[in-house]
Design a protein around this motif. Structure first.
Motif, short mmCIF file in Angstrom:
data_model
loop_
_atom_site.label_atom_id
_atom_site.label_comp_id
_atom_site.label_asym_id
_atom_site.label_seq_id
_atom_site.Cartn_x
_atom_site.Cartn_y
_atom_site.Cartn_z
N THR A 74 77.17 48.67 39.50
CA THR A 74 76.54 48.89 40.80
C THR A 74 75.90 47.60 41.31
O THR A 74 75.98 46.56 40.66
N SER A 75 75.26 47.69 42.46
CA SER A 75 74.68 46.50 43.10
C SER A 75 73.68 45.79 42.19
O SER A 75 73.50 44.57 42.30
N THR A 88 80.93 48.77 42.79
CA THR A 88 80.42 49.23 44.08
C THR A 88 79.16 48.50 44.53
O THR A 88 78.37 48.05 43.69
N SER A 89 78.98 48.42 45.83
CA SER A 89 77.76 47.86 46.42
C SER A 89 76.64 48.89 46.45
O SER A 89 75.51 48.56 46.80
N SER A 90 76.95 50.13 46.08
CA SER A 90 75.93 51.17 46.03
C SER A 90 75.00 50.93 44.84
O SER A 90 75.37 50.26 43.87
N ASN A 91 73.80 51.51 44.92
CA ASN A 91 72.84 51.32 43.83
C ASN A 91 72.82 52.55 42.90
O ASN A 91 73.50 53.54 43.14
N MET A 92 72.02 52.46 41.84
CA MET A 92 71.98 53.54 40.86
C MET A 92 71.37 54.82 41.43
O MET A 92 71.73 55.92 41.02
N THR A 150 75.90 45.41 51.17
CA THR A 150 74.79 46.02 50.45
C THR A 150 73.60 46.17 51.39
O THR A 150 73.55 45.55 52.47
N LEU A 178 83.79 52.33 45.51
CA LEU A 178 83.41 53.75 45.45
C LEU A 178 83.70 54.49 46.76
O LEU A 178 84.59 55.33 46.84
N LYS A 212 71.90 55.98 44.37
CA LYS A 212 73.05 56.66 45.00
C LYS A 212 73.93 57.30 43.93
O LYS A 212 74.40 58.44 44.08
N MET A 213 74.18 56.59 42.84
CA MET A 213 75.05 57.12 41.79
C MET A 213 74.47 58.40 41.19
O MET A 213 75.22 59.31 40.84
N CYS A 253 81.49 40.43 41.95
CA CYS A 253 81.56 41.77 41.36
C CYS A 253 82.92 42.02 40.71
O CYS A 253 82.99 42.64 39.64
#
Length: 229
Positions: A140-141, A114-118, A46, A9, A120-121, A153
């Motif tokens: 996501t993560s 992505t290593s981002s979480n929900m 992460t 991302l 962030k999304m 992933c």
């Protein structure tokens, strides 16, 4: 044949890495002044990885006046990050929208990995509600047991489409991300948006600066050339 394209991302879809460098540079100065390159060290990791490696010792928080334990301080940093992300700009990497549309027109499945979480999304979707329509899946993560540079992933991203890793292209900008793609067996397309071309070249099968003047046919060509070597 390219069956799937698996996109990181930040730094690959969104031009956000310089903003994260500001945030983590501030956190680094506050908690790890002995590591002037802290923001660079944590790229592609992460929050769990960052906390386990850099924020799991009471000594890190010795200067905190109202210290309430490691977990409480980690939660405090998370709240600061969440607040920061609410006010970030989520501009696309140059040429991204045309590139992903070209891939999908040619039948290539596309996913965010992505290593981002929900949380962030959700912030991203507020600025770009159309983003979900560009992808067949968004992982996501929360979807992964192991974080980059582990290939978990990207293996799961390929599996979403019933594809073998060697039938996929992984797009990354960070060293950990590039290592994850390569370890999965997918073609590794590096973007020199965060690190220089020279720095990421050893971890990439091919490097681009952005998606301008680069489309499906160009990608097929470089994948094919790599396969002939």
């Amino acid at each position: 044949m390219i069956k799937a394209a698996l996109f990181d991302l930040d730094g690959v879809v969104l031009d956000t890495e310089t903003q994260y460098s500001v945030f983590w540079g501030m956190i680094g100065k506050e908690y790890h002044p002995e590591l002037p390159d802290f923001a660079l060290r944590i790229k592609g990791q992460t929050l769990v990885q960052i906390y386990d490696k850099y924020f799991s010792d009471d000594a890190v928080f010795a200067h905190v006046a109202d210290y309430q334990g490691v977990e409480a301080e980690q939660a405090r940093i998370t709240r600061r990050l969440d607040e920061f992300e609410l006010h970030m700009k989520y501009d696309y990497i140059v040429g991204f929208e045309a590139f992903v549309a070209d891939l999908r027109e040619h039948g290539v499945k596309c996913a965010v990995v992505t290593s981002s979480n929900m949380a962030k999304m959700r912030s991203v979707y507020e600025q770009h509600p159309e983003l979900e329509s560009y992808f067949d899946r968004v992982l996501t993560s929360e979807d992964f047991a192991r974080s980059k540079p582990d290939p978990d992933c990207y293996l799961k991203g390929a599996a979403c489409f019933g594809a073998k890793p060697e039938e996929c292209v992984g797009l990354e900008d960070s060293f950990n991300g590039l290592r994850a793609v390569r370890a999965s067996g997918a073609f590794t397309l590096g973007l020199a948006t965060t690190n220089s071309r020279e720095a990421i070249a050893p971890f990439s099968d091919y490097v681009i600066d952005d998606y301008q003047d680069f489309g499906y046919e160009d990608l097929c060509k470089v994948v094919d050339e790599r396969g002939k070597k």
